[in-house]
Design a protein around this motif. Structure first.
Motif, PDB file in Angstrom:
ATOM      1  N   VAL A 133      -6.721   4.813  -5.561  1.00 48.99           N
ATOM      2  CA  VAL A 133      -7.262   3.616  -5.219  1.00 48.99           C
ATOM      3  C   VAL A 133      -5.867   2.785  -4.965  1.00 48.99           C
ATOM      4  O   VAL A 133      -5.180   2.442  -6.113  1.00 48.99           O
ATOM      5  N   HIS A 134      -5.557   2.435  -3.734  1.00 49.83           N
ATOM      6  CA  HIS A 134      -4.153   1.522  -3.692  1.00 49.83           C
ATOM      7  C   HIS A 134      -4.648   0.323  -3.111  1.00 49.83           C
ATOM      8  O   HIS A 134      -5.537   0.172  -2.207  1.00 49.83           O
ATOM      9  N   LEU A 135      -4.069  -0.899  -3.551  1.00 44.36           N
ATOM     10  CA  LEU A 135      -4.122  -2.251  -3.036  1.00 44.36           C
ATOM     11  C   LEU A 135      -3.093  -2.659  -2.245  1.00 44.36           C
ATOM     12  O   LEU A 135      -2.013  -2.667  -2.605  1.00 44.36           O
ATOM     13  N   ASP A 136      -3.401  -2.972  -0.937  1.00 40.23           N
ATOM     14  CA  ASP A 136      -2.182  -3.517  -0.208  1.00 40.23           C
ATOM     15  C   ASP A 136      -2.508  -5.114  -0.553  1.00 40.23           C
ATOM     16  O   ASP A 136      -3.234  -5.696   0.213  1.00 40.23           O
ATOM     17  N   GLY A 137      -1.880  -5.569  -1.536  1.00 39.81           N
ATOM     18  CA  GLY A 137      -1.855  -6.968  -2.017  1.00 39.81           C
ATOM     19  C   GLY A 137      -0.616  -7.730  -1.581  1.00 39.81           C
ATOM     20  O   GLY A 137      -0.058  -8.697  -2.346  1.00 39.81           O
ATOM     21  N   ASP A 166      -5.804  -4.736 -12.298  1.00 33.06           N
ATOM     22  CA  ASP A 166      -6.155  -3.510 -13.309  1.00 33.06           C
ATOM     23  C   ASP A 166      -6.834  -2.279 -12.742  1.00 33.06           C
ATOM     24  O   ASP A 166      -6.531  -1.219 -13.141  1.00 33.06           O
ATOM     25  N   PRO A 167      -7.848  -2.327 -11.964  1.00 31.92           N
ATOM     26  CA  PRO A 167      -8.556  -1.185 -11.537  1.00 31.92           C
ATOM     27  C   PRO A 167      -7.868  -0.006 -10.300  1.00 31.92           C
ATOM     28  O   PRO A 167      -8.215   0.593 -10.251  1.00 31.92           O
ATOM     29  N   PHE A 168      -6.608  -0.564 -10.106  1.00 30.60           N
ATOM     30  CA  PHE A 168      -5.867   0.040  -8.837  1.00 30.60           C
ATOM     31  C   PHE A 168      -4.851   0.752  -9.532  1.00 30.60           C
ATOM     32  O   PHE A 168      -4.330   0.659 -10.606  1.00 30.60           O
ATOM     33  N   ASP A 169      -4.666   2.041  -8.831  1.00 32.45           N
ATOM     34  CA  ASP A 169      -3.531   2.843  -9.229  1.00 32.45           C
ATOM     35  C   ASP A 169      -2.162   2.495  -8.937  1.00 32.45           C
ATOM     36  O   ASP A 169      -1.381   2.763  -9.431  1.00 32.45           O
ATOM     37  N   SER A 170      -2.391   1.821  -7.747  1.00 28.46           N
ATOM     38  CA  SER A 170      -0.813   1.196  -7.281  1.00 28.46           C
ATOM     39  C   SER A 170      -1.327  -0.151  -6.333  1.00 28.46           C
ATOM     40  O   SER A 170      -2.504  -0.139  -5.756  1.00 28.46           O
ATOM     41  N   ILE A 171      -0.388  -0.870  -6.480  1.00 27.51           N
ATOM     42  CA  ILE A 171      -0.391  -2.251  -5.801  1.00 27.51           C
ATOM     43  C   ILE A 171       0.810  -2.618  -4.867  1.00 27.51           C
ATOM     44  O   ILE A 171       2.064  -2.308  -5.595  1.00 27.51           O
ATOM     45  N   ASN A 172       0.794  -3.004  -3.726  1.00 32.74           N
ATOM     46  CA  ASN A 172       1.979  -3.530  -3.144  1.00 32.74           C
ATOM     47  C   ASN A 172       1.839  -5.041  -2.983  1.00 32.74           C
ATOM     48  O   ASN A 172       0.880  -5.670  -2.711  1.00 32.74           O
ATOM     49  N   ILE A 173       3.209  -5.689  -3.397  1.00 31.68           N
ATOM     50  CA  ILE A 173       2.956  -7.198  -3.306  1.00 31.68           C
ATOM     51  C   ILE A 173       4.401  -7.430  -2.469  1.00 31.68           C
ATOM     52  O   ILE A 173       5.458  -6.833  -2.498  1.00 31.68           O
ATOM     53  N   CYS A 174       4.039  -8.386  -1.503  1.00 32.46           N
ATOM     54  CA  CYS A 174       5.177  -8.856  -0.710  1.00 32.46           C
ATOM     55  C   CYS A 174       5.933 -10.109  -1.118  1.00 32.46           C
ATOM     56  O   CYS A 174       5.142 -11.137  -1.422  1.00 32.46           O
ATOM     57  N   LEU A 175       6.913 -10.220  -1.159  1.00 36.64           N
ATOM     58  CA  LEU A 175       7.835 -11.390  -1.619  1.00 36.64           C
ATOM     59  C   LEU A 175       8.047 -12.297  -0.627  1.00 36.64           C
ATOM     60  O   LEU A 175       8.564 -13.474  -0.773  1.00 36.64           O
ATOM     61  N   SER A 176       7.991 -11.716   0.675  1.00 30.83           N
ATOM     62  CA  SER A 176       8.373 -12.871   1.836  1.00 30.83           C
ATOM     63  C   SER A 176       7.601 -13.407   2.603  1.00 30.83           C
ATOM     64  O   SER A 176       7.586 -13.778   3.822  1.00 30.83           O
ATOM     65  N   PRO A 226      13.100 -14.342   0.984  1.00 28.76           N
ATOM     66  CA  PRO A 226      13.721 -13.831   2.467  1.00 28.76           C
ATOM     67  C   PRO A 226      13.336 -12.459   2.757  1.00 28.76           C
ATOM     68  O   PRO A 226      13.046 -12.168   3.775  1.00 28.76           O
ATOM     69  N   VAL A 227      13.268 -11.688   1.812  1.00 28.74           N
ATOM     70  CA  VAL A 227      13.204 -10.224   1.940  1.00 28.74           C
ATOM     71  C   VAL A 227      12.575  -9.451   0.790  1.00 28.74           C
ATOM     72  O   VAL A 227      12.783  -9.836  -0.308  1.00 28.74           O
ATOM     73  N   GLY A 228      11.806  -8.658   1.086  1.00 33.57           N
ATOM     74  CA  GLY A 228      11.356  -7.631  -0.206  1.00 33.57           C
ATOM     75  C   GLY A 228       9.992  -7.283  -0.391  1.00 33.57           C
ATOM     76  O   GLY A 228       9.164  -8.117  -0.139  1.00 33.57           O
ATOM     77  N   ALA A 229       9.557  -6.330  -1.069  1.00 29.42           N
ATOM     78  CA  ALA A 229       8.200  -6.079  -1.526  1.00 29.42           C
ATOM     79  C   ALA A 229       8.449  -5.159  -2.836  1.00 29.42           C
ATOM     80  O   ALA A 229       9.550  -4.743  -3.059  1.00 29.42           O
ATOM     81  N   VAL A 230       7.416  -5.131  -3.673  1.00 24.46           N
ATOM     82  CA  VAL A 230       7.354  -4.466  -5.120  1.00 24.46           C
ATOM     83  C   VAL A 230       6.291  -3.480  -5.028  1.00 24.46           C
ATOM     84  O   VAL A 230       5.278  -4.116  -4.761  1.00 24.46           O
ATOM     85  N   LEU A 231       6.337  -2.447  -5.100  1.00 27.65           N
ATOM     86  CA  LEU A 231       5.372  -1.540  -5.473  1.00 27.65           C
ATOM     87  C   LEU A 231       5.036  -1.074  -6.847  1.00 27.65           C
ATOM     88  O   LEU A 231       6.184  -0.839  -7.324  1.00 27.65           O
ATOM     89  N   VAL A 232       3.988  -1.210  -7.466  1.00 28.16           N
ATOM     90  CA  VAL A 232       3.713  -0.972  -8.925  1.00 28.16           C
ATOM     91  C   VAL A 232       2.743  -0.095  -9.227  1.00 28.16           C
ATOM     92  O   VAL A 232       1.840   0.212  -8.379  1.00 28.16           O
ATOM     93  N   GLY A 233       3.062   0.547 -10.378  1.00 24.77           N
ATOM     94  CA  GLY A 233       1.998   1.716 -10.837  1.00 24.77           C
ATOM     95  C   GLY A 233       2.359   2.506 -12.123  1.00 24.77           C
ATOM     96  O   GLY A 233       3.105   1.581 -13.019  1.00 24.77           O
ATOM     97  N   SER A 234       2.025   3.525 -12.289  1.00 21.06           N
ATOM     98  CA  SER A 234       2.434   4.264 -13.477  1.00 21.06           C
ATOM     99  C   SER A 234       3.942   4.855 -13.435  1.00 21.06           C
ATOM    100  O   SER A 234       4.562   4.907 -12.372  1.00 21.06           O
ATOM    101  N   ASN A 235       4.353   5.101 -14.561  1.00 18.03           N
ATOM    102  CA  ASN A 235       5.781   5.502 -14.815  1.00 18.03           C
ATOM    103  C   ASN A 235       6.015   6.861 -13.796  1.00 18.03           C
ATOM    104  O   ASN A 235       6.808   7.049 -12.915  1.00 18.03           O
ATOM    105  N   ASP A 236       5.054   7.709 -13.775  1.00 16.16           N
ATOM    106  CA  ASP A 236       5.005   9.009 -13.054  1.00 16.16           C
ATOM    107  C   ASP A 236       4.862   8.762 -11.561  1.00 16.16           C
ATOM    108  O   ASP A 236       5.751   9.197 -10.804  1.00 16.16           O
ATOM    109  N   PHE A 237       4.253   7.842 -11.101  1.00 12.77           N
ATOM    110  CA  PHE A 237       3.759   7.593  -9.702  1.00 12.77           C
ATOM    111  C   PHE A 237       5.029   6.809  -9.176  1.00 12.77           C
ATOM    112  O   PHE A 237       5.605   7.102  -8.117  1.00 12.77           O
ATOM    113  N   ILE A 238       5.866   6.006  -9.894  1.00 11.07           N
ATOM    114  CA  ILE A 238       6.943   5.188  -9.476  1.00 11.07           C
ATOM    115  C   ILE A 238       8.125   6.192  -9.195  1.00 11.07           C
ATOM    116  O   ILE A 238       8.981   5.943  -8.509  1.00 11.07           O
TER     117      ILE A 238
END
Length: 350
Positions: free
Chosen positions: A178-182, A201-211, A217-229
């Protein structure tokens, strides 16, 4: 939504109030100072201190183990899909969600993945019954249903935790990732009064936009487990997303993350004020629901939409003047500019 978004024959765009998106925000003097003073290193070697700090700070804020800085949310979502899935796997996703509708089919074109687009409900969420019904049988005629993608916010709507958890539970019942486009998740957090760790909390991965609403001005961060990243980092490199002295823009993301989240409430307040003002005229077909954050939509026929665009430009305002005009409030718009926007809409007689 993306009708008539490109400006035409506007040379002095800095003099205009821009309502097309929260992606149009410009860094203020304080943010520019932070960027200019940023310590940098080669991020492909893992040596950029601001990138490293941003990745871990975002992961910590969302309660995950690790993060990965990428140039855009589109690439962040694509990397997530390539990491979660193998060629021929299937993604269950809302038909109106960005990852399906507005990212050029990247997961299909570059990853050999298939989509099953599901109906999006009035509140922006997915119906658990639709998720259950979309799961494919274990049969060689079908793709493997592998990943469920949710979105929050969707079209500016903050989707409740109850709706979100029901959809996730449906996905988990079939062992889906389960991924969240956040991209605008912090808008949802502020609107719903839910902290970021609880929402993520309930998601395996989440995308966060900074811009977007955060105003970097630029960028996003993808978060998840160590293995996933760790796997995601390889996909980022393959897609050309490895940057060198990226600390200049990562520093802006860090500053925004720590200083601008609470300001999103002001964008929400102004959006409601604009919706109320337009409705009071009795001349606009406005979509603004109770769970709306920093967006509202105004509906026109093509001829009236064209006239509105010209009228607003005459008042130094840029809008996406299509048949469904998306109006987006953001941190570069203050109360005085809101008054200008309301006045311009009220004076339109097209």
């Amino acid at each position: 939504m993306y009708e008539n978004l490109k400006t035409q024959n506007i040379d002095n765009i800095a003099d205009f109030i821009d309502l097309r998106s929260d992606t149009v925000t410009k860094p203020d003097a304080q943010l520019r100072e932070v960027m200019a003073a940023a310590d940098v290193g080669d991020d492909v070697y893992g040596d950029d201190p601001n990138v490293n700090a941003l990745q871990q700070e975002m992961a910590d804020k969302l309660g995950k183990e690790a993060g990965l800085f990428l140039p855009s949310s589109t690439q962040s979502n694509l990397v997530a899909m390539l990491t979660h899935n193998a060629r021929g796997d299937e993604i269950l996703v809302g038909r109106k969600y960005h990852i399906f509708k507005y990212e050029a089919g990247g997961a299909a074109v570059l990853g050999g993945l298939t989509y099953d687009p599901l109906p999006v409900q009035e509140d922006g969420g997915l119906n658990p019954d639709d998720i259950h019904a979309a799961i494919k049988p274990d049969d060689t005629h079908f793709p493997n249903s592998k990943t469920l993608v949710l979105e929050n916010t969707n079209s500016g709507q903050a989707i409740s935790m109850e709706r979100t958890k029901a959809a996730i539970d449906a996905g988990r019942a079939h062992n889906l990732n389960v991924h969240l486009d956040g991209a605008r998740m912090f808008n949802a957090c502020v609107k719903l009064g839910v902290d970021a760790t609880t929402m993520a909390d309930p998601f395996d991965s989440i995308n966060i936009c900074l811009s977007k609403g955060l105003g970097a001005p630029v960028g996003a961060v993808l978060v998840g487990s160590n293995d996933f990243i760790k796997q995601a980092q390889r996909w980022r490199k393959m897609l050309g997303g490895g940057m060198r002295q990226a600390g200049i823009i990562a520093a802006a993301g860090r500053f925004a993350l720590h200083n601008y989240v609470d300001d999103l409430a002001e964008d929400h307040r102004r959006t409601k004020a604009l919706a109320d003002a337009l409705n009071e005229t009795g001349r606009y077909d406005v979509t603004y629901q109770d769970n709306q954050t920093n967006m509202l939509f105004v509906h026109f026929d093509k001829e009236r939409a064209k006239k509105l665009g010209a009228h607003m430009r005459d008042h130094k305002i840029i809008v996406s003047a299509g048949t469904e005009s998306r109006i987006v409030l953001h941190r570069n718009i203050d109360d005085n500019q809101l008054d200008q926007i309301i006045s311009a809409f009220k004076s339109f007689n097209g």
